[in-house]
Design a protein around this motif. Structure first.
Motif, PDB file in Angstrom:
ATOM      1  N   HIS A 268       2.354  -2.679   3.486  1.00  0.00           N
ATOM      2  CA  HIS A 268       2.779  -2.224   4.809  1.00  0.00           C
ATOM      3  C   HIS A 268       3.091  -0.740   4.861  1.00  0.00           C
ATOM      4  N   GLU A 269       2.539   0.025   3.959  1.00  0.00           N
ATOM      5  CA  GLU A 269       2.653   1.480   4.052  1.00  0.00           C
ATOM      6  C   GLU A 269       1.382   1.983   4.709  1.00  0.00           C
ATOM      7  N   GLN A 270       1.531   2.631   5.841  1.00  0.00           N
ATOM      8  CA  GLN A 270       0.374   3.141   6.565  1.00  0.00           C
ATOM      9  C   GLN A 270       0.070   4.552   6.102  1.00  0.00           C
ATOM     10  N   TYR A 271      -1.171   4.774   5.736  1.00  0.00           N
ATOM     11  CA  TYR A 271      -1.646   6.095   5.342  1.00  0.00           C
ATOM     12  C   TYR A 271      -2.547   6.616   6.448  1.00  0.00           C
ATOM     13  N   PHE A 272      -2.188   7.782   6.936  1.00  0.00           N
ATOM     14  CA  PHE A 272      -2.853   8.328   8.109  1.00  0.00           C
ATOM     15  C   PHE A 272      -4.013   9.244   7.724  1.00  0.00           C
TER      16      PHE A 272
ATOM     17  N   TYR B  74      -5.224   0.868  11.865  1.00  0.00           N
ATOM     18  CA  TYR B  74      -4.426   1.097  13.062  1.00  0.00           C
ATOM     19  C   TYR B  74      -4.950   2.339  13.782  1.00  0.00           C
TER      20      TYR B  74
END
Lengths: 115, 114
Positions: free
Chosen positions: B101-105, B33
């Motif tokens: 569905h855990e987004q890691y930035f 993303y």
């Protein structure tokens, strides 16, 4: 469409005390996720906690817990035993279930922890 | 544990120039993303890719394009830069194939347009 609202632009808490950050959301999705992210001064976005909407049980991660009220579309974050390192901007976010579904973030709440 | 890598960390460009931002997701993550965060703003979703195919699209200007490559890294190309493009650009990754569905930035790329 999804919207996320955080009505508290700033909050403060005394070290070792408990604080609750508010979040309300609106979504037309029947299956979705809710998240709290923390952004300290370094600007790194750090996942704090996640809640799946179909689960009635509130998520808990160590000192962090949520109060998920699905009917009211409310998703508050409680921080217990606040520490100086908890000082940051906190963003509430929602996302529909599905591959690559984007996150919609709220405007954030800036939390200060007082020694 | 390995994290999301973004390069460069800082970038200064002049108006009308072109910029390319790179993102290397966490190993085995299948979704990338891109977000833009202006000063004092929350992150705004730009675009996402799942298994190298565009998955979702947000408020990404036509001047911007992105793709995900066979090794899962992604690049955000920005042309005809404007002063308003100055922002922190985040890449995030997740493992959607297992329903995480855990987004890691990543740490972000700070773009300054002068």
């Amino acid at each position: 469409a999804q919207t996320v609202t955080q009505s508290q632009p700033e909050m403060s808490v005394q070290e070792a005390e408990t604080v609750t950050l508010s979040c309300t959301y609106d979504t037309s999705e029947s299956d979705y996720y809710l998240f709290w992210y923390k952004q300290p001064p370094s600007r790194q976005m750090i996942l704090v906690i996640r809640q799946e909407a179909y689960k009635q049980q509130n998520a808990t991660e160590n000192r962090f817990s949520v109060n998920f009220q699905k009917a009211a579309k409310s998703f508050s974050l409680k921080i217990s035993d606040s520490q100086l390192g908890d000082a940051a901007m906190y963003f509430c976010a929602s996302s529909a279930r599905g591959y690559g579904q984007n996150f919609v973030f709220g405007p954030g709440t800036r939390l200060s922890v007082l020694p | 544990a390995a994290g999301v890598i973004q390069s460069p960390r800082h970038l200064i460009k002049e108006k009308r120039e072109t910029a390319t931002l790179k993102c290397y997701p966490i190993p085995r993550h299948d979704t990338v993303y891109w977000y833009q965060q202006g000063p004092g703003q929350d992150p705004q979703f730009l675009i996402s890719f799942y298994e190298k195919m565009q998955s979702d699209k947000g408020s990404i200007p036509d001047r911007f394009s992105a793709q995900q490559f066979s090794d899962y890294h992604s690049e955000l190309n920005m042309s005809s830069l404007e002063l308003g493009d100055s922002a922190l650009y985040f890449c995030a990754s997740s493992l959607e194939g297992l329903g995480s569905h855990e987004q890691y930035f990543g740490p972000g790329t700070r773009l300054t347009v002068t």
